[in-house]
Design an enzyme around this catalytic site. Structure first.
Site, PDB file in Angstrom:
ATOM      1  N   ARG A 113     -11.777   3.027   9.265  1.00 10.89           N
ATOM      2  CA  ARG A 113     -11.584   1.624   9.649  1.00 10.89           C
ATOM      3  C   ARG A 113     -12.903   0.930   9.989  1.00 10.89           C
ATOM      4  NH1 ARG A 113      -6.316   0.164  10.533  1.00 10.89           N
ATOM      5  NH2 ARG A 113      -4.788   1.856  10.655  1.00 10.89           N
TER       6      ARG A 113
ATOM      7  N   ARG B   6      11.697  -8.580  13.046  1.00  2.00           N
ATOM      8  CA  ARG B   6      10.832  -8.185  14.154  1.00  2.00           C
ATOM      9  C   ARG B   6      10.036  -9.387  14.651  1.00  2.00           C
ATOM     10  NH1 ARG B   6       9.459  -3.401  10.863  1.00  2.00           N
ATOM     11  NH2 ARG B   6      10.493  -1.575  11.757  1.00  2.00           N
TER      12      ARG B   6
ATOM     13  N   ARG C  73      -2.726 -10.577  12.307  1.00  4.30           N
ATOM     14  CA  ARG C  73      -2.968  -9.191  11.896  1.00  4.30           C
ATOM     15  C   ARG C  73      -3.839  -9.148  10.636  1.00  4.30           C
ATOM     16  NH1 ARG C  73       2.594  -8.251  12.716  1.00  4.30           N
ATOM     17  NH2 ARG C  73       2.968  -7.672  10.533  1.00  4.30           N
TER      18      ARG C  73
ATOM     19  N   LYS D 189       0.824  -1.211   0.000  1.00  2.00           N
ATOM     20  CA  LYS D 189       0.000   0.000   0.000  1.00  2.00           C
ATOM     21  C   LYS D 189       0.862   1.268   0.000  1.00  2.00           C
ATOM     22  CE  LYS D 189      -2.606   0.655   3.655  1.00  2.00           C
ATOM     23  NZ  LYS D 189      -2.310   1.917   4.377  1.00  2.00           N
TER      24      LYS D 189
ATOM     25  N   ARG E 173      11.577 -10.121   5.368  1.00  2.00           N
ATOM     26  CA  ARG E 173      11.898  -8.731   5.699  1.00  2.00           C
ATOM     27  C   ARG E 173      12.845  -8.658   6.899  1.00  2.00           C
ATOM     28  NH1 ARG E 173       6.828  -4.825   6.148  1.00  2.00           N
ATOM     29  NH2 ARG E 173       6.476  -5.897   8.137  1.00  2.00           N
TER      30      ARG E 173
END
Length: 214
Positions: free
Chosen positions: A92, A159, A170, A18, A126
């Site tokens: 949201r 992370r 998530r 995004k 990542r």
């Protein structure tokens, strides 16, 4: 050359690209990129009544209520109605979406429909340099030396919340929250969904869509 004011939203799950698509829209169509987080912080920093109300929720570690969120974001948008913008991170909920529709003229809602497994695989590769925030990716942006930051040579880490289980949680939460909002905009005939696994493949379709309404 754009001849009208353009107000657009962009929606997409975390890890969908995004940010990449948003930056290309902003650059190609000369729009202001309005991050809901930035608008939030502006009201809190200004110490406005609604900003202080939001801060009370934040200080308690609680989610800011719909009513406070709506007032806060709409306060920031009031002075921007004569500008072209891309809003990112809001709304949201359907209540927030409805409030925005009654306050601002929206031309399109760009929705990035990227398979969740693609996102999980993408985030799994990542790496981050903690002290600088520099982000690397095994496929798309590998470090010069595996596991090391290009600038300092220090170790890169993954992370904790980038592990597959956390990412799946998530994404499922995002889906639960966003599905009603997508349906709302679909009913308003302003939702434009773009499916794919790579931002470079999705972007030409997004660009062509916006060109038809700009």
């Amino acid at each position: 050359m754009r001849s009208k004011i353009l107000h657009a939203l962009i929606l997409g799950p975390p890890g969908s690209g995004k940010g990449t698509i948003a930056s290309r829209i902003v650059k190609a169509f000369n729009l202001s990129h309005l991050s809901s987080g930035d608008l939030f912080r502006a009201q809190v920093d200004k110490g406005t009544e609604v900003g202080l109300a939001a801060k009370r929720f934040i200080d308690k570690g609680a989610l800011v209520s719909d009513d406070v969120t709506i007032k806060l974001i709409l306060n920031e948008l009031k002075g921007l109605s004569s500008q072209s913008w891309l809003l990112d991170g809001f709304p949201r909920t359907v209540k927030q979406a409805d409030a925005l529709m009654h306050s601002e003229q929206l031309d399109t809602v760009v929705h990035l429909d990227v398979p969740f497994q693609t996102i999980v695989d993408r985030i799994r590769e990542r790496w981050v340099h903690l002290s600088s925030g520099r982000i690397y990716h095994d496929t798309f942006k590998p470090p010069l030396i595996p596991g090391k930051d290009d600038v300092t040579g220090e170790d890169l880490i993954q992370r904790e919340d980038d592990n597959p289980d956390s990412v799946q949680r998530r994404l499922m939460l995002y889906q639960q929250e966003t599905a009603p909002v997508l349906h709302y905009y679909q009913q308003k005939n302003i939702l434009a969904s773009f499916s794919g696994t790579e931002s470079d493949a999705i972007w030409p379709h997004v660009k062509k869509h916006i060109e038809t309404i700009a």
